[in-house]
Design an enzyme around this catalytic site. Structure first.
Site, short mmCIF file in Angstrom:
data_model
loop_
_atom_site.label_atom_id
_atom_site.label_comp_id
_atom_site.label_asym_id
_atom_site.label_seq_id
_atom_site.Cartn_x
_atom_site.Cartn_y
_atom_site.Cartn_z
CE1 TYR A 62 -12.67 -8.08 1.55
CE2 TYR A 62 -10.95 -9.93 0.94
CZ TYR A 62 -11.81 -8.66 1.30
OH TYR A 62 -11.05 -7.73 2.90
CG ASP A 98 -9.02 -4.25 -4.37
OD1 ASP A 98 -8.05 -3.35 -3.30
OD2 ASP A 98 -8.84 -5.09 -4.25
NE ARG A 109 -4.12 -1.26 0.01
CZ ARG A 109 -5.46 -1.69 0.93
NH1 ARG A 109 -5.62 -0.53 1.69
NH2 ARG A 109 -5.85 -3.11 0.67
NE ARG A 150 -10.59 6.50 -3.52
CZ ARG A 150 -11.77 6.55 -3.68
NH1 ARG A 150 -12.21 7.22 -4.48
NH2 ARG A 150 -12.67 6.03 -2.66
NE ARG A 209 -8.04 5.08 2.13
CZ ARG A 209 -8.56 3.94 3.04
NH1 ARG A 209 -10.01 4.44 2.83
NH2 ARG A 209 -8.06 2.70 3.55
#
Ligand SMILES: Cc1c2[nH]c(c1CCC(=O)O)Cc1[nH]c(c(CCC(=O)O)c1C)Cc1[nH]c(c(CCC(=O)O)c1C)Cc1[nH]c(c(C)c1CCC(=O)O)C2
Length: 326
Positions: free
Chosen positions: A134, A55, A5, A18, A9
């Protein structure tokens, strides 16, 4: 050295792009923006590895499963829990559907050649078990009870989903290598939820199948496996899947792993991302302990899980300096 990562963010330049993209799936499927975001941490820190910005859930998306990232909620998918749900997935169109992501790989590859030729481009995918978690659950979580329950209640159906994911993931990873990825990583974030018998069946076996199939077509591309929270099963994963590098999670004792994993298999990891948030003496002490434990072995310095949003970017810079100068 690179950090999971590393684009994200905690970087103001990421947050700006973003916001421009609007939603996360759009960001992942707009090659110009995804390539820019991939290169941002390389420009700032000169990492040895650039990880493709995408992702693990883009594989379910490419199979046709509804996916969105809700603000503050994480991923939301239309759950797949029966044969009708499974039949609606289309593994044949995977390479066509991921075309924008492959275009990102080509752009990053060209960008690195121009700006930072010694930086390796790392492609990735989720491992089938974690992706299935998921897909069946329909959202993020802590225990993925619906997915693990389905694996016991209907192993035929769960097995069909896993076989479909092995096939799709193999095609996807090979396509990334053909587009310019120089190493490939398989993220199995929820592997540690499984008891040993299930871990062998749903983690080790499908991972070995993918590694074997990718190697047949791309024998020289290094493959990193990350069976998060595998604990005592880490050495078995290392030896039986065929990966060349095993990534250690935060809870793994690197000295134990150095003794338990054969030396021909490199280790990656496993600094606590919260030590990077803290910075200063705590960060320095943790990084030095890790470096000392890995001395004399093939080792890729990284974290045990991804950087978190509160990380001050200057702490990452301090960590890079420390690792480079020893
Ligand atoms: C389980 C998993 C996911 N995605 C991933 C995993 C495996 C590693 C792990 O265990 O964290 C892997 C991943 N996700 C992302 C990358 C890009 C490359 C990099 O590491 O910099 C990679 C390799 C970007 C991302 N993926 C996501 C973001 C945040 C999106 C945003 O900007 O709002 C980023 C930068 C969103 C995401 N993606 C996922 C979740 C649960 C979420 C929401 C919660 C969260 O933010 O962590 C699924």
């Amino acid at each position: 050295m690179w950090l999971m990562r590393q684009a994200g963010r905690y970087l103001p330049e990421y947050r700006a792009i973003r916001a421009e993209a609007g939603d996360f799936v759009t960001l992942c499927t707009t090659p110009e923006l995804a390539a820019e975001v991939t290169l941002q941490p390389i420009r700032r820190y000169g990492m040895d590895g650039a990880i493709l910005f995408s992702d693990i859930l883009m594989v379910p998306w490419a199979l046709g499963q509804g996916l969105r990232f809700a603000e503050g909620e994480g991923p939301i998918l239309d759950p797949v829990r029966d044969s009708a749900g499974l039949a609606a997935l289309n593994p044949r169109q995977i390479v066509a559907r991921v075309a924008p992501i492959l275009e990102t790989v080509r752009r990053v590859s060209a960008g690195l050649a121009a700006e930072s030729p010694r930086t390796a481009l790392i492609g990735f995918a989720g491992s089938p078990f974690t992706v299935a978690c998921y897909m069946v659950e329909g959202r993020g979580g802590r225990d993925f009870a619906a997915a693990r329950g389905l694996a016991y209640a209907d192993p035929m159906l769960f097995g069909r989903l896993m076989r479909l994911l092995v096939e799709a993931t193999t095609e996807y990873l090979c396509a990334q290598a053909e587009a310019g990825a120089e190493a490939l990583m398989l993220f199995d974030s929820w592997a540690g939820l499984l008891p040993p018998s299930q871990f062998r069946r749903w983690v080790i076996e499908p991972t070995s199948q993918i590694v074997r199939a990718v190697r047949r077509r791309h024998p020289l591309v290094p493959i990193i496996g990350f069976p998060r929270l595998a604990g005592a099963l880490l050495p078995e994963y290392a030896q039986r899947t065929g990966v060349g590098t095993v990534a250690m999670d935060t809870a793994t004792d690197p000295r134990w792993a150095a003794a338990a994993v054969p030396r021909e298999i490199a280790l990656q990891g496993n600094l606590d991302p919260l030590a990077v948030v803290a910075g200063g003496a705590a960060l320095e002490a943790e990084a030095r302990t890790l470096l000392a434990a890995m001395r004399g072995r093939p080792f890729i310095f990284n974290l045990g899980h991804g950087l978190v949003p509160p990380t001050p970017p200057e702490h990452v810079a301090a960590l890079v300096r420390l690792v480079r100068t020893g």
